[in-house]
Design a protein around this motif. Sequence first.
Motif, PDB file in Angstrom:
ATOM      1  N   LEU A   6     119.667 140.948  60.026  1.00 28.70           N
ATOM      2  CA  LEU A   6     118.303 141.414  60.285  1.00 28.70           C
ATOM      3  C   LEU A   6     118.235 142.076  61.659  1.00 28.70           C
ATOM      4  CD1 LEU A   6     115.278 141.603  59.598  1.00 28.70           C
ATOM      5  CD2 LEU A   6     115.028 139.308  60.596  1.00 28.70           C
ATOM      6  N   MET A   7     118.884 141.476  62.636  1.00 26.49           N
ATOM      7  CA  MET A   7     118.887 142.010  63.997  1.00 26.49           C
ATOM      8  C   MET A   7     119.441 143.443  64.001  1.00 26.49           C
ATOM      9  SD  MET A   7     120.652 140.139  67.272  1.00 26.49           S
ATOM     10  CE  MET A   7     119.817 138.605  66.909  1.00 26.49           C
ATOM     11  N   ARG A   8     120.572 143.623  63.364  1.00 24.39           N
ATOM     12  CA  ARG A   8     121.206 144.946  63.299  1.00 24.39           C
ATOM     13  C   ARG A   8     120.331 145.921  62.511  1.00 24.39           C
ATOM     14  NH1 ARG A   8     125.784 148.110  63.355  1.00 24.39           N
ATOM     15  NH2 ARG A   8     126.245 149.239  61.438  1.00 24.39           N
ATOM     16  N   SER A   9     119.820 145.469  61.380  1.00 27.11           N
ATOM     17  CA  SER A   9     118.979 146.313  60.536  1.00 27.11           C
ATOM     18  C   SER A   9     117.750 146.823  61.295  1.00 27.11           C
ATOM     19  CB  SER A   9     118.551 145.528  59.300  1.00 27.11           C
ATOM     20  OG  SER A   9     117.607 146.237  58.548  1.00 27.11           O
ATOM     21  N   LEU A  10     117.079 145.935  62.001  1.00 26.82           N
ATOM     22  CA  LEU A  10     115.892 146.329  62.768  1.00 26.82           C
ATOM     23  C   LEU A  10     116.251 147.311  63.872  1.00 26.82           C
ATOM     24  CD1 LEU A  10     114.053 142.910  63.071  1.00 26.82           C
ATOM     25  CD2 LEU A  10     113.315 144.895  61.743  1.00 26.82           C
ATOM     26  N   ARG A  11     117.383 147.057  64.532  1.00 24.57           N
ATOM     27  CA  ARG A  11     117.810 147.954  65.608  1.00 24.57           C
ATOM     28  C   ARG A  11     118.061 149.354  65.058  1.00 24.57           C
ATOM     29  NH1 ARG A  11     122.615 149.830  67.121  1.00 24.57           N
ATOM     30  NH2 ARG A  11     123.840 148.283  65.965  1.00 24.57           N
ATOM     31  N   LEU A  12     118.761 149.428  63.941  1.00 21.54           N
ATOM     32  CA  LEU A  12     119.068 150.733  63.362  1.00 21.54           C
ATOM     33  C   LEU A  12     117.807 151.431  62.844  1.00 21.54           C
ATOM     34  CD1 LEU A  12     122.396 149.875  61.520  1.00 21.54           C
ATOM     35  CD2 LEU A  12     122.108 151.127  63.678  1.00 21.54           C
ATOM     36  N   PRO A  42     123.021 133.441  70.727  1.00 26.12           N
ATOM     37  CA  PRO A  42     122.175 133.734  71.887  1.00 26.12           C
ATOM     38  C   PRO A  42     121.363 132.522  72.326  1.00 26.12           C
ATOM     39  CG  PRO A  42     121.163 134.571  69.899  1.00 26.12           C
ATOM     40  CD  PRO A  42     122.515 134.051  69.510  1.00 26.12           C
ATOM     41  N   THR A  43     121.070 132.462  73.597  1.00 28.92           N
ATOM     42  CA  THR A  43     120.158 131.430  74.089  1.00 28.92           C
ATOM     43  C   THR A  43     118.767 131.772  73.571  1.00 28.92           C
ATOM     44  OG1 THR A  43     119.620 132.677  76.085  1.00 28.92           O
ATOM     45  CG2 THR A  43     121.498 131.127  76.230  1.00 28.92           C
ATOM     46  N   ILE A  44     117.870 130.806  73.596  1.00 25.86           N
ATOM     47  CA  ILE A  44     116.505 131.064  73.139  1.00 25.86           C
ATOM     48  C   ILE A  44     115.852 132.186  73.962  1.00 25.86           C
ATOM     49  CG2 ILE A  44     114.188 130.089  72.881  1.00 25.86           C
ATOM     50  CD1 ILE A  44     116.175 129.259  70.678  1.00 25.86           C
ATOM     51  N   PRO A  45     115.997 132.180  75.305  1.00 25.10           N
ATOM     52  CA  PRO A  45     115.396 133.304  76.058  1.00 25.10           C
ATOM     53  C   PRO A  45     115.946 134.672  75.631  1.00 25.10           C
ATOM     54  CG  PRO A  45     115.878 131.502  77.540  1.00 25.10           C
ATOM     55  CD  PRO A  45     116.514 131.155  76.217  1.00 25.10           C
ATOM     56  N   TYR A  46     117.250 134.762  75.355  1.00 28.19           N
ATOM     57  CA  TYR A  46     117.823 136.031  74.897  1.00 28.19           C
ATOM     58  C   TYR A  46     117.287 136.383  73.518  1.00 28.19           C
ATOM     59  CZ  TYR A  46     121.340 136.519  78.622  1.00 28.19           C
ATOM     60  OH  TYR A  46     121.991 136.695  79.814  1.00 28.19           O
ATOM     61  N   LEU A  47     117.205 135.397  72.640  1.00 27.78           N
ATOM     62  CA  LEU A  47     116.691 135.639  71.301  1.00 27.78           C
ATOM     63  C   LEU A  47     115.231 136.084  71.351  1.00 27.78           C
ATOM     64  CD1 LEU A  47     117.664 135.641  68.407  1.00 27.78           C
ATOM     65  CD2 LEU A  47     116.976 133.246  68.233  1.00 27.78           C
ATOM     66  N   GLU A  48     114.455 135.473  72.235  1.00 34.08           N
ATOM     67  CA  GLU A  48     113.053 135.889  72.422  1.00 34.08           C
ATOM     68  C   GLU A  48     112.983 137.334  72.930  1.00 34.08           C
ATOM     69  OE1 GLU A  48     110.174 134.707  71.643  1.00 34.08           O
ATOM     70  OE2 GLU A  48     110.618 132.635  71.135  1.00 34.08           O
ATOM     71  N   ALA A  49     113.862 137.695  73.857  1.00 31.51           N
ATOM     72  CA  ALA A  49     113.878 139.055  74.396  1.00 31.51           C
ATOM     73  C   ALA A  49     114.224 140.070  73.307  1.00 31.51           C
ATOM     74  CB  ALA A  49     114.866 139.155  75.557  1.00 31.51           C
ATOM     75  N   ILE A  50     115.188 139.730  72.469  1.00 29.51           N
ATOM     76  CA  ILE A  50     115.576 140.614  71.362  1.00 29.51           C
ATOM     77  C   ILE A  50     114.413 140.756  70.389  1.00 29.51           C
ATOM     78  CG2 ILE A  50     117.083 140.827  69.351  1.00 29.51           C
ATOM     79  CD1 ILE A  50     119.262 139.365  71.129  1.00 29.51           C
ATOM     80  N   ALA A  51     113.817 139.644  70.014  1.00 29.26           N
ATOM     81  CA  ALA A  51     112.705 139.663  69.056  1.00 29.26           C
ATOM     82  C   ALA A  51     111.515 140.446  69.602  1.00 29.26           C
ATOM     83  CB  ALA A  51     112.295 138.237  68.711  1.00 29.26           C
ATOM     84  N   ALA A  52     111.273 140.340  70.881  1.00 30.50           N
ATOM     85  CA  ALA A  52     110.125 141.022  71.497  1.00 30.50           C
ATOM     86  C   ALA A  52     110.230 142.542  71.354  1.00 30.50           C
ATOM     87  CB  ALA A  52     110.010 140.634  72.968  1.00 30.50           C
ATOM     88  N   VAL A  53     111.444 143.064  71.338  1.00 32.84           N
ATOM     89  CA  VAL A  53     111.632 144.500  71.161  1.00 32.84           C
ATOM     90  C   VAL A  53     111.030 144.946  69.829  1.00 32.84           C
ATOM     91  CG1 VAL A  53     113.366 146.329  70.843  1.00 32.84           C
ATOM     92  CG2 VAL A  53     113.700 144.591  72.621  1.00 32.84           C
TER      93      VAL A  53
END
Length: 82
Positions: A6-12, A42-53
Amino acid sequence: MIDTKLMRSLRLEAGLTQMDMAERTGISQAHYSFIEKGKRIPTIPYLEAIAAVFGGTAKDFIIDEEDPSHPRKVARSRTRES
């Protein structure tokens, strides 16, 4: 478990490179790449940062191992900024 597909799909879909994600999240490009490939958790803060994008939260990328088909709701409307 983290839904790296999902992370990759959203980024693309958003037209972003791994470098773009690194710049927007404060994660190095190499570390982001390892996260997206599932080689690092990822740590939760990193995961939150990725999701926030993508207008989401860390929970959107966490797969419920009891019900892996449970749909996640992540905004898909954010695109590359000019």
